[in-house]
Design a protein around this motif. Structure first.
Motif, PDB file in Angstrom:
ATOM      1  N   TYR A 119       0.800  -1.228   0.000  1.00  0.00           N
ATOM      2  CA  TYR A 119       0.000   0.000   0.000  1.00  0.00           C
ATOM      3  C   TYR A 119       0.829   1.272   0.000  1.00  0.00           C
ATOM      4  O   TYR A 119       0.308   2.353  -0.220  1.00  0.00           O
ATOM      5  CB  TYR A 119      -0.921   0.014   1.242  1.00  0.00           C
ATOM      6  CG  TYR A 119      -0.195  -0.355   2.532  1.00  0.00           C
ATOM      7  CD1 TYR A 119       0.546   0.584   3.230  1.00  0.00           C
ATOM      8  CD2 TYR A 119      -0.246  -1.664   3.027  1.00  0.00           C
ATOM      9  CE1 TYR A 119       1.213   0.248   4.395  1.00  0.00           C
ATOM     10  CE2 TYR A 119       0.421  -2.010   4.194  1.00  0.00           C
ATOM     11  CZ  TYR A 119       1.154  -1.050   4.873  1.00  0.00           C
ATOM     12  OH  TYR A 119       1.827  -1.400   6.006  1.00  0.00           O
ATOM     13  N   CYS A 120       2.128   1.157   0.268  1.00  0.00           N
ATOM     14  CA  CYS A 120       2.883   2.355   0.655  1.00  0.00           C
ATOM     15  C   CYS A 120       3.772   2.892  -0.466  1.00  0.00           C
ATOM     16  O   CYS A 120       4.561   2.162  -1.066  1.00  0.00           O
ATOM     17  CB  CYS A 120       3.735   2.022   1.874  1.00  0.00           C
ATOM     18  SG  CYS A 120       4.601   3.453   2.520  1.00  0.00           S
ATOM     19  N   GLN A 158       9.978  10.409  12.288  1.00  0.00           N
ATOM     20  CA  GLN A 158       9.476   9.297  11.479  1.00  0.00           C
ATOM     21  C   GLN A 158      10.352   9.053  10.249  1.00  0.00           C
ATOM     22  O   GLN A 158      10.918   9.980   9.684  1.00  0.00           O
ATOM     23  CB  GLN A 158       8.045   9.593  11.023  1.00  0.00           C
ATOM     24  CG  GLN A 158       7.412   8.404  10.303  1.00  0.00           C
ATOM     25  CD  GLN A 158       5.922   8.584  10.061  1.00  0.00           C
ATOM     26  OE1 GLN A 158       5.532   9.250   9.122  1.00  0.00           O
ATOM     27  NE2 GLN A 158       5.102   7.991  10.898  1.00  0.00           N
ATOM     28  N   SER A 159      10.411   7.783   9.851  1.00  0.00           N
ATOM     29  CA  SER A 159      11.144   7.442   8.626  1.00  0.00           C
ATOM     30  C   SER A 159      10.601   6.128   8.081  1.00  0.00           C
ATOM     31  O   SER A 159       9.832   5.444   8.753  1.00  0.00           O
ATOM     32  CB  SER A 159      12.632   7.266   8.946  1.00  0.00           C
ATOM     33  OG  SER A 159      12.802   6.147   9.779  1.00  0.00           O
ATOM     34  N   GLY A 160      11.014   5.776   6.877  1.00  0.00           N
ATOM     35  CA  GLY A 160      10.809   4.410   6.428  1.00  0.00           C
ATOM     36  C   GLY A 160      11.675   3.526   7.320  1.00  0.00           C
ATOM     37  O   GLY A 160      12.436   4.036   8.151  1.00  0.00           O
ATOM     38  N   LEU A 209       5.530   5.258  17.869  1.00  0.00           N
ATOM     39  CA  LEU A 209       4.378   5.192  16.963  1.00  0.00           C
ATOM     40  C   LEU A 209       4.622   4.036  15.996  1.00  0.00           C
ATOM     41  O   LEU A 209       5.575   4.066  15.207  1.00  0.00           O
ATOM     42  CB  LEU A 209       4.252   6.526  16.212  1.00  0.00           C
ATOM     43  CG  LEU A 209       3.292   6.615  15.017  1.00  0.00           C
ATOM     44  CD1 LEU A 209       1.888   6.197  15.377  1.00  0.00           C
ATOM     45  CD2 LEU A 209       3.271   8.034  14.467  1.00  0.00           C
ATOM     46  N   ARG A 211       2.078   1.400  13.904  1.00  0.00           N
ATOM     47  CA  ARG A 211       0.741   0.861  13.645  1.00  0.00           C
ATOM     48  C   ARG A 211       0.809  -0.622  13.323  1.00  0.00           C
ATOM     49  O   ARG A 211       1.791  -1.079  12.739  1.00  0.00           O
ATOM     50  CB  ARG A 211       0.128   1.568  12.433  1.00  0.00           C
ATOM     51  CG  ARG A 211      -0.299   2.991  12.705  1.00  0.00           C
ATOM     52  CD  ARG A 211      -0.860   3.526  11.420  1.00  0.00           C
ATOM     53  NE  ARG A 211      -1.471   4.823  11.557  1.00  0.00           N
ATOM     54  CZ  ARG A 211      -1.944   5.506  10.515  1.00  0.00           C
ATOM     55  NH1 ARG A 211      -1.849   5.005   9.292  1.00  0.00           N
ATOM     56  NH2 ARG A 211      -2.500   6.674  10.687  1.00  0.00           N
ATOM     57  N   LEU A 251      -5.012   0.958   9.192  1.00  0.00           N
ATOM     58  CA  LEU A 251      -5.451   1.634   7.972  1.00  0.00           C
ATOM     59  C   LEU A 251      -6.940   1.351   7.779  1.00  0.00           C
ATOM     60  O   LEU A 251      -7.369   0.196   7.843  1.00  0.00           O
ATOM     61  CB  LEU A 251      -4.685   1.075   6.768  1.00  0.00           C
ATOM     62  CG  LEU A 251      -3.235   1.533   6.629  1.00  0.00           C
ATOM     63  CD1 LEU A 251      -2.511   0.654   5.606  1.00  0.00           C
ATOM     64  CD2 LEU A 251      -3.172   2.991   6.210  1.00  0.00           C
ATOM     65  N   PRO A 280      -7.400   6.739   6.813  1.00  0.00           N
ATOM     66  CA  PRO A 280      -7.847   6.044   5.599  1.00  0.00           C
ATOM     67  C   PRO A 280      -6.667   5.599   4.746  1.00  0.00           C
ATOM     68  O   PRO A 280      -5.645   6.283   4.677  1.00  0.00           O
ATOM     69  CB  PRO A 280      -8.643   7.129   4.873  1.00  0.00           C
ATOM     70  CG  PRO A 280      -8.131   8.428   5.404  1.00  0.00           C
ATOM     71  CD  PRO A 280      -7.732   8.174   6.817  1.00  0.00           C
ATOM     72  N   ILE A 282      -5.115   5.467   1.345  1.00  0.00           N
ATOM     73  CA  ILE A 282      -5.266   6.230   0.104  1.00  0.00           C
ATOM     74  C   ILE A 282      -4.392   5.577  -0.968  1.00  0.00           C
ATOM     75  O   ILE A 282      -3.165   5.512  -0.814  1.00  0.00           O
ATOM     76  CB  ILE A 282      -4.839   7.702   0.307  1.00  0.00           C
ATOM     77  CG1 ILE A 282      -5.684   8.321   1.439  1.00  0.00           C
ATOM     78  CG2 ILE A 282      -4.956   8.505  -0.982  1.00  0.00           C
ATOM     79  CD1 ILE A 282      -5.301   9.739   1.802  1.00  0.00           C
ATOM     80  N   ALA A 326      -3.826  11.725   6.696  1.00  0.00           N
ATOM     81  CA  ALA A 326      -4.467  11.008   5.591  1.00  0.00           C
ATOM     82  C   ALA A 326      -5.933  11.433   5.495  1.00  0.00           C
ATOM     83  O   ALA A 326      -6.462  11.659   4.399  1.00  0.00           O
ATOM     84  CB  ALA A 326      -4.348   9.502   5.803  1.00  0.00           C
ATOM     85  N   TYR A 363       1.414   8.354   0.381  1.00  0.00           N
ATOM     86  CA  TYR A 363       0.234   8.359  -0.488  1.00  0.00           C
ATOM     87  C   TYR A 363       0.224   9.697  -1.211  1.00  0.00           C
ATOM     88  O   TYR A 363       0.865  10.656  -0.763  1.00  0.00           O
ATOM     89  CB  TYR A 363      -1.059   8.130   0.314  1.00  0.00           C
ATOM     90  CG  TYR A 363      -1.181   8.992   1.535  1.00  0.00           C
ATOM     91  CD1 TYR A 363      -1.632  10.297   1.453  1.00  0.00           C
ATOM     92  CD2 TYR A 363      -0.797   8.504   2.783  1.00  0.00           C
ATOM     93  CE1 TYR A 363      -1.708  11.093   2.565  1.00  0.00           C
ATOM     94  CE2 TYR A 363      -0.873   9.301   3.905  1.00  0.00           C
ATOM     95  CZ  TYR A 363      -1.334  10.595   3.791  1.00  0.00           C
ATOM     96  OH  TYR A 363      -1.392  11.387   4.894  1.00  0.00           O
TER      97      TYR A 363
HETATM   98  N1  SAH Z   1       8.595   2.967   9.201  1.00  0.00           N
HETATM   99  C1  SAH Z   1       7.549   3.329  10.110  1.00  0.00           C
HETATM  100  C2  SAH Z   1       6.673   4.436   9.569  1.00  0.00           C
HETATM  101  C3  SAH Z   1       5.881   4.057   8.351  1.00  0.00           C
HETATM  102  S1  SAH Z   1       4.992   5.312   7.533  1.00  0.00           S
HETATM  103  C4  SAH Z   1       6.770   2.102  10.484  1.00  0.00           C
HETATM  104  O1  SAH Z   1       7.026   1.028   9.931  1.00  0.00           O
HETATM  105  O2  SAH Z   1       5.928   2.184  11.353  1.00  0.00           O
HETATM  106  C5  SAH Z   1       3.672   5.584   8.632  1.00  0.00           C
HETATM  107  C6  SAH Z   1       2.321   5.001   8.287  1.00  0.00           C
HETATM  108  O3  SAH Z   1       1.851   5.460   7.022  1.00  0.00           O
HETATM  109  C7  SAH Z   1       2.197   3.519   8.143  1.00  0.00           C
HETATM  110  O4  SAH Z   1       2.159   2.875   9.383  1.00  0.00           O
HETATM  111  C8  SAH Z   1       0.900   3.345   7.345  1.00  0.00           C
HETATM  112  O5  SAH Z   1      -0.193   3.078   8.215  1.00  0.00           O
HETATM  113  C9  SAH Z   1       0.718   4.718   6.690  1.00  0.00           C
HETATM  114  N2  SAH Z   1       0.560   4.573   5.218  1.00  0.00           N
HETATM  115  C10 SAH Z   1       1.400   3.988   4.351  1.00  0.00           C
HETATM  116  N3  SAH Z   1       0.879   3.994   3.096  1.00  0.00           N
HETATM  117  C11 SAH Z   1      -0.325   4.592   3.170  1.00  0.00           C
HETATM  118  C12 SAH Z   1      -1.354   4.878   2.216  1.00  0.00           C
HETATM  119  N4  SAH Z   1      -1.238   4.548   0.936  1.00  0.00           N
HETATM  120  N5  SAH Z   1      -2.477   5.513   2.657  1.00  0.00           N
HETATM  121  C13 SAH Z   1      -2.588   5.861   3.951  1.00  0.00           C
HETATM  122  N6  SAH Z   1      -1.666   5.611   4.883  1.00  0.00           N
HETATM  123  C14 SAH Z   1      -0.537   4.969   4.520  1.00  0.00           C
END
Ligand code: SAH
Length: 396
Positions: A119-120, A158-160, A209, A211, A251, A280, A282, A326, A363
């Protein structure tokens, strides 16, 4: 000072401090300062984040004095006579937690990611994305600016999931930031080694943080190749055990049914989340789950997201619930405001240096990306005032 009201210390019992905000008492944990009764301090996320001189506190309180009671009155009025689930949720929020609202800053310091979440947009396989990494100095300077110039009392880094930032580098970053910034430091760096998290906790980071994205284990494995839901949940539990405040959630998928959403909300609560964070999903056109789609403003998803916030608030009256970017992206004008009127009571402002913001492309068309910080803060503060919300800490 827009994002926090100083509290006067009325009682100290071990490391639990009672703070008075114009007659309202909140508790906070003190791990970093020598404090006595009648002194003043700022708290965030239930932690004392700085001690302040009496003169400075009195000057800030003078500004807040009249405004504070006005805001409470507006908030009370807006929560009166609920008609639907969202309004009912707003009334629950008002009754249980009053008009306090956290405003956190977020700095996205790298968009490199070893993962390939379907999704990312910053997934490893997205070769179209221009990547960036902020240096240790850039990160420390950005935090310094956010806390000492812009006034934030809580910051998310925050980061990847980016291994380039080794444990050693992260230690340097957190030490530098802690030296310069009296603020609650929240890490959002993904599934890193427990020892790294332990070292960063010892240096003063106090929240994580992370998820879990979905409570459906099969879906999770599909969305996050080579990952298991149980591993993520276990990490969250371990971090909580270490003392981290947990911010977690999922999500919200278009078309998701009520039962699944309730499961997601229940899992968030069962992890002991200090803050619920769900937004949401996206679609991103350069990802497998978004290929070929365009980002419209899907009203249905927006409605579902607001209803999810309301449902979570009604199920867990004391929860801290984030109004996410989002959601704001789906409705740039009123998304955050409507989230706050549906039970949410926290939000984040992106304070990543402007030249990088557009590249943290999880997104498309993210709300707020590239907008001047001061303008964003001004708009947020005036929106919060129109809703009668005050930035006092939500307490323990
Ligand atoms: N590396 C960190 C941060 C990730 S980015 C980690 O792994 O937790 C933070 C958040 O962005 C993710 O946890 C995800 O829920 C959200 N995210 C990623 N792609 C998305 C999308 N297409 N739409 C909405 N939220 C998204």
């Amino acid at each position: 000072m827009c994002y926090a009201i100083p509290g006067k210390i009325t009682n100290i019992a071990g490391n639990i401090v009672t703070l008075d905000y114009f007659g309202e008492e909140k508790k906070a944990r003190n791990e970093f300062y020598e404090l006595s009764v009648n002194e003043y301090a700022y708290a965030q996320g239930g932690f004392i984040v700085s001690k302040i001189k009496e003169a400075e506190a009195l000057a800030a309180l003078e500004v807040w004095k009249e405004l504070f009671s006005k805001l409470k009155e507006i908030d009370r009025r807006l929560a009166f006579g609920p008609k639907d689930m969202r309004q009912a949720a707003n009334a629950v929020r008002q009754k249980h937690l009053g008009n306090a609202c956290c405003v956190h800053g977020i700095i996205e310091f790298s968009n490199y990611c070893i993962n390939d979440c379907l999704y990312c947009g910053i997934r490893n396989s997205n070769k179209k994305l221009k990547r960036y990494r902020m240096s240790e100095k850039e990160i420390a300077d950005a935090c310094d600016y956010a806390v000492n110039e812009l006034g934030f009392k809580a910051l998310v880094l925050q980061s990847g999931e980016d291994d380039w930032y080794t444990g050693e580098k992260l230690i340097n970053i957190v030490s530098k930031v802690r030296k310069k910034c009296a603020a609650l430091l929240i890490l959002s760096i993904g599934e890193r080694d427990l020892n790294i998290y332990k070292n960063l906790y010892d240096l003063g980071a106090r929240a994580a943080l992370l998820r879990f994205e979905t409570s459906d284990g099969k879906l999770y494995e599909k969305y996050r190749p080579r990952h298991k839901l149980e591993d993520r949940l276990e990490l969250i539990r371990q971090l909580r055990g270490m003392g981290y405040l947990i911010m977690t959630g999922f999500l919200i998928r278009a078309g998701e049914n009520e039962e699944d959403i309730i499961k997601d909300i229940e899992l968030t609560a069962s992890l002991g989340a200090e803050m619920f964070s769900f937004g949401p999903f996206i679609p991103h056109p350069d990802t497998p789950l978004g290929r070929g789609t365009v980002c419209r403003a899907p009203t249905e998803l927006l409605e579902l997201s607001l209803n999810t916030i309301a449902r979570a608030r009604i199920m867990y009256p004391e929860a801290r619930i984030l109004a996410t970017t989002a959601l704001e992206t789906l409705d740039k004008k009123n998304g955050i405001k409507n989230a706050l009127l549906s039970g949410a009571n926290s939000l984040m402002i992106n304070v990543t240096p402007l030249k990088y913001q557009q590249f943290y492309d999880i997104y498309p068309r993210r709300a707020g990306a590239g907008v001047d910080f001061k303008k964003k803060i001004e708009d947020t503060v005036s929106m919060l005032r129109s809703l009668g919300r005050a930035p006092s800490d939500l307490g323990l």
